[in-house]
Design a protein around this motif. Structure first.
Motif, PDB file in Angstrom:
ATOM      1  N   THR A  31       0.835  -1.199   0.000  1.00 40.58           N
ATOM      2  CA  THR A  31       0.000   0.000   0.000  1.00 40.58           C
ATOM      3  C   THR A  31       0.869   1.248   0.000  1.00 40.58           C
ATOM      4  O   THR A  31       1.817   1.354   0.777  1.00 40.58           O
ATOM      5  CB  THR A  31      -0.922   0.010   1.227  1.00 40.58           C
ATOM      6  N   VAL A  32       0.535   2.196  -0.873  1.00 41.56           N
ATOM      7  CA  VAL A  32       1.248   3.476  -0.938  1.00 41.56           C
ATOM      8  C   VAL A  32       0.440   4.499  -0.153  1.00 41.56           C
ATOM      9  O   VAL A  32      -0.748   4.680  -0.397  1.00 41.56           O
ATOM     10  CB  VAL A  32       1.416   3.940  -2.401  1.00 41.56           C
ATOM     11  N   ARG A  33       1.079   5.167   0.802  1.00 46.44           N
ATOM     12  CA  ARG A  33       0.411   6.164   1.638  1.00 46.44           C
ATOM     13  C   ARG A  33       1.047   7.528   1.401  1.00 46.44           C
ATOM     14  O   ARG A  33       2.270   7.644   1.309  1.00 46.44           O
ATOM     15  CB  ARG A  33       0.527   5.779   3.108  1.00 46.44           C
ATOM     16  N   VAL A  34       0.206   8.552   1.317  1.00 50.74           N
ATOM     17  CA  VAL A  34       0.706   9.913   1.088  1.00 50.74           C
ATOM     18  C   VAL A  34       0.012  10.882   2.036  1.00 50.74           C
ATOM     19  O   VAL A  34      -1.032  10.583   2.603  1.00 50.74           O
ATOM     20  CB  VAL A  34       0.468  10.381  -0.373  1.00 50.74           C
ATOM     21  N   GLY A  35       0.595  12.046   2.171  1.00 53.14           N
ATOM     22  CA  GLY A  35      -0.022  13.115   2.948  1.00 53.14           C
ATOM     23  C   GLY A  35       0.315  13.064   4.414  1.00 53.14           C
ATOM     24  O   GLY A  35       0.891  12.107   4.924  1.00 53.14           O
ATOM     25  N   ARG A  36      -0.075  14.128   5.071  1.00 52.91           N
ATOM     26  CA  ARG A  36       0.208  14.249   6.494  1.00 52.91           C
ATOM     27  C   ARG A  36      -0.553  13.213   7.313  1.00 52.91           C
ATOM     28  O   ARG A  36      -0.060  12.696   8.308  1.00 52.91           O
ATOM     29  CB  ARG A  36      -0.161  15.659   6.955  1.00 52.91           C
ATOM     30  N   LYS A  37      -1.755  12.878   6.880  1.00 51.10           N
ATOM     31  CA  LYS A  37      -2.561  11.890   7.598  1.00 51.10           C
ATOM     32  C   LYS A  37      -2.295  10.468   7.109  1.00 51.10           C
ATOM     33  O   LYS A  37      -2.916   9.531   7.588  1.00 51.10           O
ATOM     34  CB  LYS A  37      -4.043  12.210   7.449  1.00 51.10           C
ATOM     35  N   ARG A  38      -1.365  10.324   6.161  1.00 52.82           N
ATOM     36  CA  ARG A  38      -0.943   9.025   5.630  1.00 52.82           C
ATOM     37  C   ARG A  38      -2.114   8.221   5.083  1.00 52.82           C
ATOM     38  O   ARG A  38      -2.311   7.062   5.421  1.00 52.82           O
ATOM     39  CB  ARG A  38      -0.204   8.230   6.702  1.00 52.82           C
ATOM     40  N   ARG A  39      -2.875   8.842   4.206  1.00 55.81           N
ATOM     41  CA  ARG A  39      -4.014   8.142   3.628  1.00 55.81           C
ATOM     42  C   ARG A  39      -3.535   7.239   2.483  1.00 55.81           C
ATOM     43  O   ARG A  39      -2.633   7.596   1.733  1.00 55.81           O
ATOM     44  CB  ARG A  39      -5.056   9.131   3.120  1.00 55.81           C
ATOM     45  N   PRO A  40      -4.142   6.054   2.325  1.00 52.38           N
ATOM     46  CA  PRO A  40      -3.739   5.150   1.247  1.00 52.38           C
ATOM     47  C   PRO A  40      -4.285   5.644  -0.097  1.00 52.38           C
ATOM     48  O   PRO A  40      -5.444   6.036  -0.197  1.00 52.38           O
ATOM     49  CB  PRO A  40      -4.366   3.811   1.637  1.00 52.38           C
ATOM     50  N   VAL A  41      -3.439   5.646  -1.118  1.00 50.75           N
ATOM     51  CA  VAL A  41      -3.869   6.108  -2.444  1.00 50.75           C
ATOM     52  C   VAL A  41      -3.783   5.015  -3.502  1.00 50.75           C
ATOM     53  O   VAL A  41      -4.309   5.179  -4.585  1.00 50.75           O
ATOM     54  CB  VAL A  41      -3.038   7.320  -2.914  1.00 50.75           C
ATOM     55  N   GLY A  42      -3.117   3.932  -3.211  1.00 50.33           N
ATOM     56  CA  GLY A  42      -2.997   2.868  -4.197  1.00 50.33           C
ATOM     57  C   GLY A  42      -2.047   1.785  -3.728  1.00 50.33           C
ATOM     58  O   GLY A  42      -1.677   1.734  -2.567  1.00 50.33           O
ATOM     59  N   GLN A  43      -1.662   0.945  -4.685  1.00 51.16           N
ATOM     60  CA  GLN A  43      -0.745  -0.138  -4.359  1.00 51.16           C
ATOM     61  C   GLN A  43       0.344  -0.228  -5.417  1.00 51.16           C
ATOM     62  O   GLN A  43       0.146   0.135  -6.572  1.00 51.16           O
ATOM     63  CB  GLN A  43      -1.482  -1.475  -4.294  1.00 51.16           C
TER      64      GLN A  43
END
Length: 60
Positions: A31-43
């Motif tokens: 899982t790829v996580r981005v942003g300050r809140k570490r939201r998942p955006v894809g794999q």
């Protein structure tokens, strides 16, 4: 004369068991996580740490 018994020959098959987590591909989804809140955006594909990318079971 006594009857001879023969032992079964060991298997000469080179079939190796597939790794359970990756299914023999050597890649697992990560899982790829981005942003300050570490939201998942894809794999994306990641290296299988169980078999280290070989795709065969480490116990075989």
């Amino acid at each position: 004369m006594a009857t001879r018994t023969t032992k079964p020959k060991p298997s000469t098959s080179t079939e190796l068991a597939a790794c359970q987590p990756c299914g023999g591909t050597g890649n697992v989804p990560t899982t790829v996580r981005v942003g300050r809140k570490r939201r998942p955006v894809g794999q994306q594909d990641g290296l299988c740490l169980n078999c280290l990318g070989s795709g065969t079971a480490p116990d075989a």
